[in-house]
Design a protein around this motif. Structure first.
Motif, short mmCIF file in Angstrom:
data_model
loop_
_atom_site.label_atom_id
_atom_site.label_comp_id
_atom_site.label_asym_id
_atom_site.label_seq_id
_atom_site.Cartn_x
_atom_site.Cartn_y
_atom_site.Cartn_z
N PHE A 53 0.82 -1.20 0.00
CA PHE A 53 0.00 0.00 0.00
C PHE A 53 0.86 1.26 0.00
N TRP A 71 -3.63 3.24 5.66
CA TRP A 71 -3.99 1.90 5.21
C TRP A 71 -4.13 0.89 6.35
N GLN A 112 -6.84 -1.68 5.85
CA GLN A 112 -6.61 -2.61 4.74
C GLN A 112 -5.51 -3.62 5.06
N ALA A 119 2.58 -1.73 4.26
CA ALA A 119 2.33 -0.31 3.99
C ALA A 119 3.53 0.47 4.50
#
Length: 256
Positions: free
Chosen positions: A28, A39, A42, A54
């Motif tokens: 990400f 993020w 997610q 991320a």
């Protein structure tokens, strides 16, 4: 949470994974003035299907070292990040500036890109002059205005405040350079070269990168699918996480 050395700096990243994941990881990439915290939802949501990472780009969040001033320079940092972690190929999910970075990676190092998830972004990212000028001359009020413009009108106030506070933490210099890098970004003439499977996501009420930008991506990237998310603005992953996650899960097998 971990750090990895790239050249003369350290990149901070969050990671979730189970040992049985053997496919391409899902990485990400945050947008201008933001951090990996964008993020968090997610990272957890997709940890059952992929190794998820991320990172904080240089000059952002907890990463150590100077920020970059062009999208290409950020893309080169991400390529070094892949090398440092011995990741051959990845699926890149990018929001806004992060999407521009992902697009650049797909064009410059296509062999490293298994798929693209492009959220609230475009092949060209023109920034309104009042935002660019305001970041320089009245950062506090401009950051608050940006926080408002990131979301649909009826989005929870707490989300707008979090975006405002994140911009404040990043600071005016890095935020300005990020937005200037976006303003200079234009790969409209090349996106037809992208071969990776691509999911394009856009909030119906996105004021920063209106729907026409996502439609252009979907029409010109050969293997692209467009999903428009209702009741969401620029930050679709925060405003409508359920719809965002459902769209990604439905698409992910294409990138395997």
């Amino acid at each position: 949470m971990a750090r990895v050395k790239i050249s003369d700096q350290e990149i901070y990243y969050a990671v979730r994974w189970n040992t049985h994941h053997s496919g391409a990881p899902l990485i990400f990439l945050h947008g201008a003035g933001d951090s990996h915290l964008l993020w968090n939802g997610q990272l957890a949501a997709f940890a059952d299907v992929a190794r998820t990472l991320a990172l904080d780009l240089p000059g952002h969040g907890r990463s150590i070292g100077a920020a970059r001033t062009t999208i290409l320079e950020y893309a080169l940092v991400v390529r070094e990040f892949l090398d440092a972690l011995a990741i051959e190929r990845a699926i890149f999910a990018g929001s806004s500036m992060g999407g521009a970075i992902a697009i650049t990676l797909a064009l410059e190092v296509p062999e490293r890109v298994a798929g693209l998830i492009l959220a609230g972004t475009g092949a060209k990212l023109r920034v309104a002059p009042e935002f660019l000028n305001g970041i320089k001359t009245d950062f506090e009020n401009t950051a608050r205005l940006l926080g408002e413009n990131y979301y649909a009108l009826d989005a929870p106030h707490v989300l707008k405040e979090k975006s405002f506070e994140q911009l404040r933490k990043t600071g005016s210099v890095v935020t300005y350079n990020d937005f200037a890098a976006c303003d200079a970004f234009d790969l409209r003439a090349r996106i037809h070269e992208i071969s990776a499977p691509t999911l394009v996501l856009c909030g119906r009420a996105d004021k920063m990168t209106p729907l026409k930008h996502s439609e252009f991506l979907a029409q010109n990237i050969p293997h692209a699918r467009l999903v428009v998310i209702e009741h969401a603005g620029h930050m679709v992953m925060l405003e409508q996480p359920g719809a965002f996650h459902a769209a990604v899960r439905d698409w992910l097998p294409r990138a395997r």
